[in-house]
Design a protein around this motif. Structure first.
Motif, short mmCIF file in Angstrom:
data_model
loop_
_atom_site.label_atom_id
_atom_site.label_comp_id
_atom_site.label_asym_id
_atom_site.label_seq_id
_atom_site.Cartn_x
_atom_site.Cartn_y
_atom_site.Cartn_z
N MET A 117 -28.89 8.51 -40.86
CA MET A 117 -30.18 7.91 -41.22
C MET A 117 -30.10 6.39 -41.11
N ILE A 118 -31.07 5.78 -40.46
CA ILE A 118 -31.14 4.33 -40.30
C ILE A 118 -32.07 3.75 -41.37
N ILE A 119 -31.60 2.71 -42.06
CA ILE A 119 -32.45 2.07 -43.07
C ILE A 119 -32.85 0.67 -42.60
N VAL A 120 -34.03 0.26 -43.02
CA VAL A 120 -34.54 -1.09 -42.74
C VAL A 120 -34.83 -1.75 -44.07
N GLU A 121 -34.16 -2.87 -44.33
CA GLU A 121 -34.33 -3.59 -45.58
C GLU A 121 -34.89 -4.98 -45.32
N LYS A 122 -35.79 -5.42 -46.19
CA LYS A 122 -36.25 -6.81 -46.15
C LYS A 122 -35.30 -7.65 -47.00
N GLY A 123 -34.93 -8.80 -46.46
CA GLY A 123 -34.02 -9.68 -47.18
C GLY A 123 -34.52 -11.11 -47.20
N LEU A 124 -33.89 -11.92 -48.04
CA LEU A 124 -34.23 -13.33 -48.15
C LEU A 124 -32.93 -14.10 -48.31
N LEU A 125 -32.66 -15.02 -47.42
CA LEU A 125 -31.45 -15.82 -47.47
C LEU A 125 -31.83 -17.30 -47.43
N LYS A 126 -31.58 -18.00 -48.51
CA LYS A 126 -31.96 -19.42 -48.61
C LYS A 126 -33.43 -19.60 -48.24
N THR A 127 -34.27 -18.76 -48.79
CA THR A 127 -35.74 -18.75 -48.62
C THR A 127 -36.17 -18.25 -47.25
N LYS A 128 -35.23 -17.85 -46.41
CA LYS A 128 -35.57 -17.39 -45.05
C LYS A 128 -35.66 -15.86 -45.04
N PRO A 129 -36.82 -15.29 -44.70
CA PRO A 129 -36.94 -13.82 -44.64
C PRO A 129 -36.29 -13.25 -43.38
N PHE A 130 -35.73 -12.06 -43.54
CA PHE A 130 -35.13 -11.37 -42.40
C PHE A 130 -35.15 -9.88 -42.66
N LEU A 131 -34.88 -9.10 -41.62
CA LEU A 131 -34.74 -7.66 -41.75
C LEU A 131 -33.29 -7.28 -41.49
N HIS A 132 -32.81 -6.32 -42.25
CA HIS A 132 -31.44 -5.83 -42.14
C HIS A 132 -31.52 -4.34 -41.79
N ILE A 133 -30.89 -3.96 -40.69
CA ILE A 133 -30.96 -2.59 -40.20
C ILE A 133 -29.53 -2.06 -40.04
N VAL A 134 -29.29 -0.87 -40.63
CA VAL A 134 -27.94 -0.31 -40.60
C VAL A 134 -28.00 1.17 -40.92
N LYS A 135 -26.96 1.89 -40.53
CA LYS A 135 -26.86 3.29 -40.95
C LYS A 135 -26.64 3.35 -42.46
N LYS A 136 -27.37 4.22 -43.13
CA LYS A 136 -27.31 4.28 -44.59
C LYS A 136 -25.91 4.59 -45.08
N ASP A 137 -25.22 5.49 -44.41
CA ASP A 137 -23.89 5.89 -44.89
C ASP A 137 -22.81 4.86 -44.57
N ARG A 138 -23.19 3.79 -43.86
CA ARG A 138 -22.22 2.73 -43.54
C ARG A 138 -22.67 1.38 -44.10
N GLN A 139 -23.63 1.42 -44.99
CA GLN A 139 -24.27 0.22 -45.50
C GLN A 139 -23.29 -0.77 -46.15
N GLN A 140 -22.26 -0.26 -46.82
CA GLN A 140 -21.33 -1.13 -47.54
C GLN A 140 -20.02 -1.35 -46.79
N GLN A 141 -19.97 -0.93 -45.53
CA GLN A 141 -18.74 -1.09 -44.75
C GLN A 141 -18.76 -2.38 -43.95
N LYS A 142 -17.57 -2.86 -43.60
CA LYS A 142 -17.47 -4.00 -42.68
C LYS A 142 -17.75 -3.50 -41.27
N LEU A 143 -18.79 -4.02 -40.64
CA LEU A 143 -19.24 -3.52 -39.35
C LEU A 143 -19.37 -4.66 -38.33
N PRO A 144 -19.36 -4.33 -37.06
CA PRO A 144 -19.76 -5.31 -36.04
C PRO A 144 -21.20 -5.74 -36.32
N LEU A 145 -21.48 -7.01 -36.12
CA LEU A 145 -22.79 -7.58 -36.48
C LEU A 145 -23.52 -8.07 -35.24
N ILE A 146 -24.80 -7.74 -35.14
CA ILE A 146 -25.67 -8.29 -34.09
C ILE A 146 -26.81 -9.04 -34.76
#
Length: 257
Positions: free
Chosen positions: A1-30
């Motif tokens: 399952m793919i999850i889409v999360e809204k985030g805010l970093l230093k007042t900057k909005p962004f979306l975070h997309i990742v497999k739910k079962d790997r959400q807390q793992q160290k992953l390659p980042l794009i």
């Protein structure tokens, strides 16, 4: 399952997309940057396909766009084009630092991509950050100075009055030089780089990008698989499905294997 999360970093909005079962793992980042007058949500199809492959994907919102818009008309926004590009390049490092420091991103496997303005940002960022391990430019171009001259010529041809002086133009050119990859191709250091560009593109001239590609092939003599250019004879300023799939395949090849 793919999850889409809204985030805010230093007042900057962004979306975070990742497999739910790997959400807390160290992953390659794009990190995938949207185009001019677009918004982060418009690239969710890229993020979904990349997340399916096992990447953590960040879609940042550029200044004056999407949730950060300030009611500017397109013409008014266009006058801020290079300010937005440079600001976005600097903001990229915030996302990288956050996810690496949180143990959620593998700092040896970080990719950067973008469409149009996002592709321009991507190519400029390669002059600034060694942590970018692979990159994809979709309708972007690296020749910042040449593109500024082309933009000014286009405005003059359209009868749009220039609101800046020759001195201001020279000041802008001076600022852009430090991000102009066409003037410092040695900073690529054989990093994997894919281009996709339509030959009929009226917004970001095909020839500026292709000329650069031709000029850097010698830098990749020992690693020819690390550089590739896909041209679409029929495309204008819209990435084809081939370009989408090639982007995913490029990162899978160079960051997962």
């Amino acid at each position: 399952m793919i999850i889409v999360e809204k985030g805010l970093l230093k007042t900057k909005p962004f979306l975070h997309i990742v497999k739910k079962d790997r959400q807390q793992q160290k992953l390659p980042l794009i990190i995938f940057v949207h185009g001019f007058t677009s918004a982060k949500e418009h690239n969710l199809h890229y993020a979904y396909l990349l997340a399916e492959k096992g990447f953590r994907v960040i879609l940042p919102e550029a200044m004056y766009h999407g949730e950060r818009e300030q009611g500017l008309t397109e013409n008014a926004l266009y006058k801020h084009f290079w300010e937005i590009v440079i600001k976005t390049i600097h903001e990229l490092n915030d996302y990288k630092e956050y996810y690496v420091n949180e143990g959620l991103a593998d700092q040896e496997k970080i990719g950067l991509a973008g469409t149009s303005m996002g592709g321009i940002v991507t190519l400029g960022a390669l002059t600034q950050y060694k942590w970018i391990k692979a990159a994809v430019s979709l309708m972007g171009m690296p020749a910042y100075e040449d593109y500024l001259h082309w933009q000014i010529e286009q405005m003059q041809n359209l009868g749009i009055g220039l609101s800046f002086t020759n001195e201001q133009i020279e000041e802008q050119l001076s600022l852009l030089r430090q991000y102009d990859l066409s003037n410092q191709p040695e900073k690529l250091k054989n990093r994997p780089l894919l281009f996709w560009h339509g030959k009929k593109d009226p917004i970001v001239p095909f020839h500026l990008t292709y000329q650069f590609y031709q000029s850097i092939k010698n830098y990749y003599e020992k690693t020819p698989a690390n550089i590739h250019f896909i041209s679409d004879a029929q495309a204008d300023h819209k990435v084809s499905r081939e370009g989408l799939k090639a982007t995913v395949d490029w990162f899978e090849k160079h960051l997962l294997k």
